[in-house]
Enzyme design. Sequence first.
Site, PDB file in Angstrom:
ATOM      1  N   ILE A 155      43.380  71.612  36.465  1.00  0.00           N
ATOM      2  CA  ILE A 155      43.848  70.471  35.693  1.00  0.00           C
ATOM      3  C   ILE A 155      42.848  69.353  35.972  1.00  0.00           C
ATOM      4  O   ILE A 155      42.540  69.054  37.129  1.00  0.00           O
ATOM      5  CB  ILE A 155      45.289  70.054  36.082  1.00  0.00           C
ATOM      6  CG1 ILE A 155      45.710  68.794  35.310  1.00  0.00           C
ATOM      7  CG2 ILE A 155      45.430  69.849  37.575  1.00  0.00           C
ATOM      8  CD1 ILE A 155      47.169  68.395  35.545  1.00  0.00           C
ATOM      9  N   SER A 156      42.307  68.780  34.913  1.00  0.00           N
ATOM     10  CA  SER A 156      41.224  67.805  35.063  1.00  0.00           C
ATOM     11  C   SER A 156      41.688  66.542  35.777  1.00  0.00           C
ATOM     12  O   SER A 156      42.863  66.183  35.750  1.00  0.00           O
ATOM     13  CB  SER A 156      40.664  67.419  33.688  1.00  0.00           C
ATOM     14  OG  SER A 156      40.145  68.538  33.030  1.00  0.00           O
ATOM     15  N   GLN A 157      40.736  65.854  36.399  1.00  0.00           N
ATOM     16  CA  GLN A 157      41.042  64.584  37.041  1.00  0.00           C
ATOM     17  C   GLN A 157      41.477  63.574  35.978  1.00  0.00           C
ATOM     18  O   GLN A 157      41.013  63.616  34.833  1.00  0.00           O
ATOM     19  CB  GLN A 157      39.823  64.066  37.792  1.00  0.00           C
ATOM     20  CG  GLN A 157      38.644  63.713  36.912  1.00  0.00           C
ATOM     21  CD  GLN A 157      37.397  63.383  37.712  1.00  0.00           C
ATOM     22  OE1 GLN A 157      36.561  64.251  37.925  1.00  0.00           O
ATOM     23  NE2 GLN A 157      37.273  62.150  38.133  1.00  0.00           N
ATOM     24  N   GLU A 166      35.430  70.511  38.106  1.00  0.00           N
ATOM     25  CA  GLU A 166      35.744  69.940  36.812  1.00  0.00           C
ATOM     26  C   GLU A 166      35.797  68.440  36.936  1.00  0.00           C
ATOM     27  O   GLU A 166      36.355  67.908  37.878  1.00  0.00           O
ATOM     28  CB  GLU A 166      37.081  70.462  36.297  1.00  0.00           C
ATOM     29  CG  GLU A 166      37.403  69.969  34.904  1.00  0.00           C
ATOM     30  CD  GLU A 166      38.566  70.722  34.298  1.00  0.00           C
ATOM     31  OE1 GLU A 166      39.044  70.288  33.251  1.00  0.00           O
ATOM     32  OE2 GLU A 166      38.991  71.724  34.866  1.00  0.00           O
TER      33      GLU A 166
END
Length: 409
Positions: free
Chosen positions: A60-62, A255
């Site tokens: 899950i992206s920052q 990511e």
Amino acid sequence: MDMTRIRDRMVEHHVTRRGIRDQSVIGAMRMVPREKFVPPGSEEFAYEDAPLSIGEGQTISQPFIVALMLEKANLNAGDKVLEVGTGSGYASALISRIARHVYSIERHEKLAFQARERFEKLGYRNIDVRVGDGSKGWAKAAPFDAIVVSAGAPEVPTALKEQLDLGGRLIIPVGGGEGQRLKRFTRTGAAAFEEEDLGGVLFVPLIGEDAWTASHPMYTATTSSLGTIAPKPSSPPNAQGGSMEKIHKLPALPEGVLDHSEFQQRFWAVQRISWIVFMLLLVTCLLGLLGRGGPFSRQTLLLPDGSVDFPVISRWNAPEDMTVTFTPSSEDRVFTIDAAFLQSFSVQGVDPPQKATFARDGRIGYVFPADPAGPTQIVFRLQTKLPGPRRALIGMGGETRTQSTFIFP
């Protein structure tokens, strides 16, 4: 744990302070509970500005990179949006709070199923999810006003460009390894696109027929230089969950913004400089207000027979003035001060000179001639002698007041 407060803090510190200005994106990030999109046990890390593992070798992206991509997609309330790489579903959920409808593609059936369940529980009814090759897009639902790709491709898949409506925006990481760049393509004609480079990034690879193969090293191997823990190719589907406790402590997965650390260093350097400048200005103002010669460095004592302008902040071994103003009187006026005063200040002169001087009960008295015509101002020229806090008993006629002063070393 109050997640709403933590979520607001995340938006404030990691989104708005770093330049995100799109109010629809900011509003969506305040609304969507990111803790619902991370694996159980990872909730405490949900609002850190770092990607987190969600299994299947995906992340899950920052928060910042998600906000940046959505802002650059220039989403509107009536838009139809395609997201390639559903993952946890967090980005699709954010888009659904801004746009009219979201179509989301995920190649991992398990992740797609989990995301669909989350959307149903949260009541997000304007999101369609399917399992498929994201590099081919979603032709039946095209054209799209915006396409957001949450994985890096070696080059822009032709299908995604073709599925953009006129004026549509495509946000996609392009390149291999540390050479990835976040790009925005805006369709300006049937075969014309305007390209913009939004900066260096590092995403998990987009796996598909028109992208990378499943043997891409970033997908299959541990990237030790980034502190990444990724599942081995031979790991069973539940192996990721078994080692999740260790992964929680190392959230820096491949990511997000490649320039993140450099950006943070510049950001904090500017912030430190700003704080230093602010503190210097604050000290300067305080010294100007409270320091010797400032408007708060003196105090006026009001008595029935007149007033005394007394220094409350002074500097050691420096000259000072004490001004005594008598009201009009037909009788001689008397000003007194305790003898201990001379331990802090020595009287170098009186202007105009006193008529007489006397000592009584540990106090020194100065007698000045009568002047019924108007107020009389007497200036005592003083010299500071001892640093530190001091007190003095000051009197005019039969009234006395205690006055404090401080002499800086």
